[in-house]
Design an enzyme around this catalytic site. Sequence first.
Site, short mmCIF file in Angstrom:
data_model
loop_
_atom_site.label_atom_id
_atom_site.label_comp_id
_atom_site.label_asym_id
_atom_site.label_seq_id
_atom_site.Cartn_x
_atom_site.Cartn_y
_atom_site.Cartn_z
N ARG A 1 0.83 -1.20 0.00
CA ARG A 1 0.00 0.00 0.00
C ARG A 1 0.87 1.26 0.00
O ARG A 1 0.39 2.35 -0.31
CB ARG A 1 -0.93 -0.04 1.22
N LYS B 1 11.14 -0.32 5.71
CA LYS B 1 11.55 -0.82 7.03
C LYS B 1 10.38 -1.57 7.63
O LYS B 1 9.47 -0.98 8.21
CB LYS B 1 11.96 0.35 7.93
N ALA C 1 8.31 -4.40 10.11
CA ALA C 1 8.37 -4.74 11.53
C ALA C 1 9.33 -5.90 11.74
O ALA C 1 9.46 -6.79 10.88
CB ALA C 1 6.98 -5.11 12.03
N GLY D 1 1.43 2.08 11.90
CA GLY D 1 1.73 1.41 13.16
C GLY D 1 0.93 2.04 14.27
O GLY D 1 -0.11 2.66 14.04
N GLU E 1 -0.62 6.30 9.27
CA GLU E 1 -1.77 5.40 9.43
C GLU E 1 -1.61 4.76 10.80
O GLU E 1 -0.77 3.87 10.97
CB GLU E 1 -1.77 4.34 8.33
N CYS F 1 -6.14 -2.79 12.46
CA CYS F 1 -6.44 -1.43 12.94
C CYS F 1 -7.91 -1.11 12.72
O CYS F 1 -8.48 -0.27 13.39
CB CYS F 1 -5.56 -0.44 12.20
N GLU G 1 -7.16 -0.36 22.18
CA GLU G 1 -7.19 -1.16 20.96
C GLU G 1 -6.87 -2.61 21.37
O GLU G 1 -5.75 -2.90 21.81
CB GLU G 1 -6.13 -0.62 19.99
N SER H 1 -12.30 -1.74 3.54
CA SER H 1 -11.02 -1.59 2.82
C SER H 1 -11.15 -1.98 1.35
O SER H 1 -11.72 -3.02 1.03
CB SER H 1 -9.95 -2.47 3.47
P1 NAD Z 1 4.35 -0.41 16.11
O1 NAD Z 1 4.01 1.03 16.17
O2 NAD Z 1 4.87 -1.05 17.34
O3 NAD Z 1 5.43 -0.67 14.99
C1 NAD Z 1 5.24 -0.23 13.66
C2 NAD Z 1 6.58 -0.07 12.99
O4 NAD Z 1 7.33 0.93 13.68
C3 NAD Z 1 7.45 -1.33 13.03
O5 NAD Z 1 8.17 -1.40 11.82
C4 NAD Z 1 8.39 -1.06 14.19
O6 NAD Z 1 9.61 -1.76 14.07
C5 NAD Z 1 8.60 0.43 14.03
N1 NAD Z 1 9.04 1.10 15.26
C6 NAD Z 1 8.79 0.75 16.54
N2 NAD Z 1 9.36 1.63 17.38
C7 NAD Z 1 9.97 2.56 16.61
C8 NAD Z 1 10.73 3.74 16.89
N3 NAD Z 1 10.95 4.14 18.13
N4 NAD Z 1 11.19 4.45 15.86
C9 NAD Z 1 10.94 4.06 14.61
N5 NAD Z 1 10.25 2.98 14.27
C10 NAD Z 1 9.77 2.22 15.26
O7 NAD Z 1 3.03 -1.13 15.57
P2 NAD Z 1 2.78 -2.68 15.40
O8 NAD Z 1 2.65 -3.26 16.77
O9 NAD Z 1 3.77 -3.27 14.45
O10 NAD Z 1 1.38 -2.68 14.65
C11 NAD Z 1 0.19 -2.56 15.33
C12 NAD Z 1 -0.32 -1.13 15.29
O11 NAD Z 1 -0.39 -0.68 13.97
C13 NAD Z 1 -1.72 -1.01 15.84
O12 NAD Z 1 -1.83 0.13 16.66
C14 NAD Z 1 -2.57 -0.82 14.59
O13 NAD Z 1 -3.78 -0.14 14.79
C15 NAD Z 1 -1.65 -0.06 13.71
N6 NAD Z 1 -2.04 -0.23 12.32
C16 NAD Z 1 -2.63 0.83 11.69
C17 NAD Z 1 -3.05 0.70 10.37
C18 NAD Z 1 -3.70 1.84 9.66
O14 NAD Z 1 -3.75 1.79 8.44
N7 NAD Z 1 -4.17 2.87 10.34
C19 NAD Z 1 -2.85 -0.50 9.69
C20 NAD Z 1 -2.25 -1.56 10.36
C21 NAD Z 1 -1.83 -1.40 11.68
#
Ligand code: NAD
Length: 477
Positions: A159, A174, A176, A228, A250, A284, A382, A441
């Site tokens: 996306r 980058k 996860a 994230g 997002e 999400c 959440e 979606s």
């Molecule tokens: P996360 O925020 O923990 O991690 C997301 C990404 O950020 C990963 O690649 C992670 O390695 C990176 N990251 C973590 N800490 C960081 C830092 N300090 N600096 C830079 N990068 C960092 O999220 P997650 O647990 O992987 O995913 C779940 C979350 O994502 C949920 O809150 C969900 O709602 C959200 N999400 C949102 C959407 C949307 O489109 N709005 C879609 C999917 C997931």
Amino acid sequence: MDYRSDLYIDGAWRAGGEGRTFPVLDPAEGTELAAFAAATEADCLAAVEAAAAAFEGWAATPPRERGELLRRAFDLLTAEREVLAEIIVRENGKAFPDALAEAVYATEFFRWFSEESVRVGGDFRLSPSGDKRIVVTHQPIGVSLLVTPWNFPAAMATRKLAPALAAGCTTVLKPARETPLTAAYVVDVLERAGAPRGVVNLVTPVPTGPAVAAMVAHPAVRKLSFTGSTEVGRVLLHAAADTVVSTSMELGGNAPFVVLEGADVDAAVDGAIVAKMRNGGAACTAANRFYVHASLYEEFAAKLTAAMDAFVLGPGTDRASTLGALVSPEERDKVASLVDTAVTEGAKVRLGGDTAPSGAGAFYPATVLVDVAHGSTINRTEIFGPVAALVPFDTVDDAVRMANDTIYGLIGYVFGREDEALRVALRLDAGMVAVNRGVASDPAAPFGGTKQSGLGREGSSEGILEFLEEKYVAVAP
Ligand code: NAD
């Protein structure tokens, strides 16, 4: 199964600079799938440099050619979607039907943006005073850093990659740490589709924060597209402020699912199952707070409980499973603790619940909670797991007030008589609302949230604009 487990920088697959790796785990079995290359900060900056060097050439590549590359990626991934789904199952834990649905959804972004790449518009008109022509064109914004979560490891990558590449931007992905194998597979597909050297790069830094911050601070990076949690999103917004990098965010959600008086309860339950259980609740967009009119509450709760009870919990490698594992024991324990807290705050368990400590597999059963209080912990958080939390309401105004009483605004769901459901949909403070359906979606629709659920939109004709900048040129009339 063989997995790609290296970094991809400047058109080459390679180990991290210090030769370190990190384990990628199968959350259903607790076993190690692969040792993935850990990128150093220097590796990450090398990826940014490679993307910067490739930018001019890629930006100048005709839109049709960029679109054709994406179309080849679409064709390749369509043919290989079962392989992609298998990788998603292994490292993410979700059930195979969810993984296959994600593979199809992810692939569609390549097709959609292969078509959008040639549809970027502009403007050419006379100024009101007649002193000049106003020429407006769109230019690719530049090197784009794409940071993605583990819950849709393929779709969240495509996306972003598809619109960025369609727009003429070069990219550093980058993913996860939990799900780099899927990202590597997607990048491999783009390489096979003919992405020129430096146009797509993949890095998996350990530790993450400092390396991402260093990339954001690099002067060549002009876009940060993040999906994230809201917590990490806030950190990255601060980081982006220092160099005024354009951001698309997002972030998290806390979706209300409103069942109005007079709704078709069977249809609402069908919709609830999709909205709640897609991806085992780790979405999400997952319905998080069920607000059900008091007149239907018992019937809805009973029918939802029966439908949730039909899920088959087990590893995604068993094709009979319809509810897989959560991504890690930590995520599973987070869900278990939310349910425990809900019970101490007065909720009652109608189905599921599991207080046992997690074993090898990060499994949590389909769970239904009733008598959940609006404003209780589970109602404000959440959940990201297969737990439906039901709250009754008496008036439409109450339902709308409670639905909007959150810092999030990603999506809402409304079931009811069409005219009333539509009126309620318009009153929900969310970027998206699904009316009488459990999923919204679509690659052709603008995906994104209001409030602390994010900034910007992905997919649709708007998704590509996130990677373009308007340029105005004033010329003699
Ligand atoms: P996360 O925020 O923990 O991690 C997301 C990404 O950020 C990963 O690649 C992670 O390695 C990176 N990251 C973590 N800490 C960081 C830092 N300090 N600096 C830079 N990068 C960092 O999220 P997650 O647990 O992987 O995913 C779940 C979350 O994502 C949920 O809150 C969900 O709602 C959200 N999400 C949102 C959407 C949307 O489109 N709005 C879609 C999917 C997931």
